[in-house]
Structure formats: C-alpha cells, structure tokens
Design an enzyme around this catalytic site. Structure first.
Site, PDB file in Angstrom:
ATOM      1  CG  HIS A 196      -6.565  16.250 -20.655  1.00 46.48           C
ATOM      2  ND1 HIS A 196      -5.412  17.101 -20.107  1.00 46.48           N
ATOM      3  CD2 HIS A 196      -7.097  17.026 -21.644  1.00 46.48           C
ATOM      4  CE1 HIS A 196      -5.278  17.784 -20.763  1.00 46.48           C
ATOM      5  NE2 HIS A 196      -6.320  18.288 -21.686  1.00 46.48           N
ATOM      6  CD  GLU A 252       0.837  21.186 -14.209  1.00 50.34           C
ATOM      7  OE1 GLU A 252      -0.677  21.282 -13.713  1.00 50.34           O
ATOM      8  OE2 GLU A 252       1.512  22.173 -14.247  1.00 50.34           O
ATOM      9  CD  GLU A 308      -1.548  18.409 -19.034  1.00 44.64           C
ATOM     10  OE1 GLU A 308      -0.723  19.075 -18.195  1.00 44.64           O
ATOM     11  OE2 GLU A 308      -2.313  17.739 -18.651  1.00 44.64           O
ATOM     12  CE1 TYR A 339      -3.546  11.098 -23.242  1.00 47.08           C
ATOM     13  CE2 TYR A 339      -4.109  11.638 -20.918  1.00 47.08           C
ATOM     14  CZ  TYR A 339      -3.357  11.788 -22.068  1.00 47.08           C
ATOM     15  OH  TYR A 339      -2.532  12.659 -22.321  1.00 47.08           O
ATOM     16  CG  HIS A 391      -2.621  22.451 -17.561  1.00 46.69           C
ATOM     17  ND1 HIS A 391      -3.139  21.317 -17.688  1.00 46.69           N
ATOM     18  CD2 HIS A 391      -3.681  23.271 -18.051  1.00 46.69           C
ATOM     19  CE1 HIS A 391      -4.614  21.193 -18.168  1.00 46.69           C
ATOM     20  NE2 HIS A 391      -4.751  22.580 -18.267  1.00 46.69           N
ATOM     21  CG  ASP A 395      -4.910  13.841 -17.319  1.00 48.66           C
ATOM     22  OD1 ASP A 395      -4.008  14.457 -17.087  1.00 48.66           O
ATOM     23  OD2 ASP A 395      -5.613  13.527 -18.189  1.00 48.66           O
ATOM     24  CD  GLU A 417      -5.206  18.295 -16.026  1.00 53.17           C
ATOM     25  OE1 GLU A 417      -5.105  16.870 -16.906  1.00 53.17           O
ATOM     26  OE2 GLU A 417      -4.195  18.719 -16.082  1.00 53.17           O
TER      27      GLU A 417
END
Length: 321
Positions: free
Chosen positions: A111, A171, A205, A115, A208, A78, A108
């Site tokens: 994200h 992506e 995503e 993660y 995106h 990311d 992002e």
C-alpha cells in the site's frame, strides 16, 4: 496434589512448552482471514500507475490539490498503522494471530509503495515538487488533528481492549472518506489504474478491520473491555474528525464529488463497525445508494479489471470500512 494429578499437570506444561515450537490451529476465524489475505496478494508492480498521468491535467486546480492532499495523508498513514501492529502482535501467543499480523504488515508495505507512486504521478513525476509539497502539508491542521487525537487516545488507553477499538477506528474510519473520494474518479472514467489500486487497498483494509473486530470479540478474554459509553465517545470523536478532514480540503465547486454522500457513508461505516462488536448504531445513517462508488465493495473475485494482468480477488468478505 496426588501423584496422578501431578503427572497430568507436568504433561500439560510439557505439551504447552512443546506447542511453542510448531504450528497448531487455534483461531479459525483469524486463520480464514490470513488465508484470504494470502489468496489476494498483489504487488505494487502489478499496476502501471504512469498510465494515469494523462488524467492529471483533467482535474481543476482545486481538485488536484485535494487529491494531492489525500495521498499525502495516505502515504503517511500506513506507516502509522504498521507501528501499531508491531506493538499489538506481541500480546498474543496464538500463532494464527501472529501469522495473520505478519501477512497484514506485508501488504501494508505494498500500500505504502503504491501511494507513493500515485502521489508522485499527481506532481507530474516531479520528485522535488512532491517533496516541497509534503514538507508544507505535513503540518496541516486536518492531518495534525488525526495524529494528535490518536496519540492522545493511545496515551489514555486504560486497557488493551480499548487499543483495539482504536485500531478498528484507524482501519475502518480514518481512510473511509479518502477511499470514497478516490472511488468517485471511476464514475468519470478518470485515473483507471489509481481506482484499481483503491479497489484492492480498500478490500485489504476490509480484511484488516474484520480481523481487529474478531480479535476484540474473541481473543481478549483476559482484558477488561471499555464501557459502551466510552466506545460511543471514541466513535463519535473519530467520525467528527474524519468528516472535518474531508471538508477541510474538499473543492467547493466540483462535479466529481458528492461530499454529503461521503459524510453519510462515514457515519454508516461507523454504525456497521459498532454492529460488528455487538453495539447498537450511533448515527442511524442510511445505507449508501446503489450509485455510491463504494456501496457494494466486497472482497470477491474480480478478474482483469483493465485486461493487463489477472488480479483475481478471492472470498466474500463484506467491506467493513
């Protein structure tokens, strides 16, 4: 030039200058995706990742290593995407595109935080063990090949349009096998919250990827686009890298995963993306079967996945991963 034409030109220039200081709708497709992203906002704090800690012990050592590897890559990936976004957004004057990219960069960040939390959970919340693992795995050949390939292709880029092809590949393909591998946990009722986050992130995503395709198709009129041969070459290389990435760490004996189905899904995803930019399929991969965990992923309304908080997701965007 006549006085009338001169006045008209001056007025046009004046209006253009004034337009820099207020919002004017210019890109309805991108504005739709920005609005969809806003409607679908969520926070890393919405998801109690620690609830999944009990499932770590249910993985075999090989499976645990595999998912640690995936989340080490995803945590770093990311940041790579955000760096590219900052560069691309400067190319446009349309506020719809600029506003969209601000929204994308914001999600992002979410994200990346999710993660990191999942990655730590996979190490039993042992931060030192996680740090040692990341230090050892960051030079892994499979991760290194992805990064080196992308850096080389960015250097080779002959046009802005080709850079957008790379963004579509990042992506739409470079996360595909990871998303699918995580989704397989759901079929065994493991890591419920992690799978929840995977649903949300993969849908983000999808937006995106669709946005990159829309910009490539509709807003790069002043830039020369690469020949189809070059695009097919990039897609072929990216798919090979993604499949090798999966195979490099996938457990050889695991009841959790269907590696063949994931590889077929990566190729199918590539064909779908080619269709999005007006090209014929390269792999002619079959559509995933109904049993495939990501086969019917759409950005549509889902409420109360696990009855903690409404995470309603709006829209009907097809997943382009």
């Amino acid at each position: 030039m006549s006085i009338e034409n001169s006045k008209e030109a001056a007025l046009t220039a004046e209006l253009s200058l004034a337009g820099a200081f207020f919002y004017t709708p210019e890109c309805p497709d991108i504005e739709h995706l920005r609005s969809l992203s806003v409607a679908n906002r969520w926070l890393d704090t919405d998801l109690p990742i620690s609830d999944d800690l009990k499932d770590v012990a249910k993985l075999t050592p090989a499976e645990r290593e595999f998912y640690r590897f995936l989340f080490a890559f995803l945590s770093a990936a990311d940041d790579l995407v955000n760096l590219n976004l900052g560069d691309l957004s400067a190319l446009f004057t349309q506020k719809d595109i600029l506003h969209y990219y601000i929204e994308q960069e914001s999600i992002e960040v979410t994200h990346s935080r999710v993660y990191s939390a999942i990655q730590l959970m996979l190490f039993g919340n042992d931060a030192a063990a996680r740090a040692r693992y990341v230090a050892s795995i960051i030079g892994d050949a499979a991760i290194g090949r992805k990064v080196a390939w992308l850096q080389a292709k960015v250097r080779e880029c002959g046009s802005v349009a080709e850079k957008y092809i790379l963004m579509i590949l990042i992506e739409g393909l470079f996360f595909a096998s990871s998303f699918a591998s995580i989704a397989y946990l759901r079929t065994h009722n493991l890591f419920v919250v992690t799978c929840q986050s995977n649903d949300l992130i993969s849908r983000d995503e999808a937006i995106h990827t669709r946005a990159s395709c829309c910009i490539y198709n509709n807003y790069l009129g002043g830039f020369e686009k690469p020949e189809p041969k070059r695009i097919y070459e990039l897609f072929s290389e990216a798919v090979n890298i993604e499949c090798e990435f999966l195979l490099s760490h996938a457990p050889q004996y695991s009841h959790l995963l269907d590696i063949g189905a994931i590889i077929s899904y990566v190729r199918y995803s590539a064909d779908r993306l080619l269709g999005e930019i007006g090209l014929s399929p390269l792999f002619n991969a079959p559509k995933p079967s109904p049993s495939f965990p990501l086969a019917f992923m759409t950005v549509e309304k889902h409420t109360n996945f696990f009855e903690r908080r409404s995470t309603a997701y709006s829209g009907t965007l097809i997943n382009d991963l």
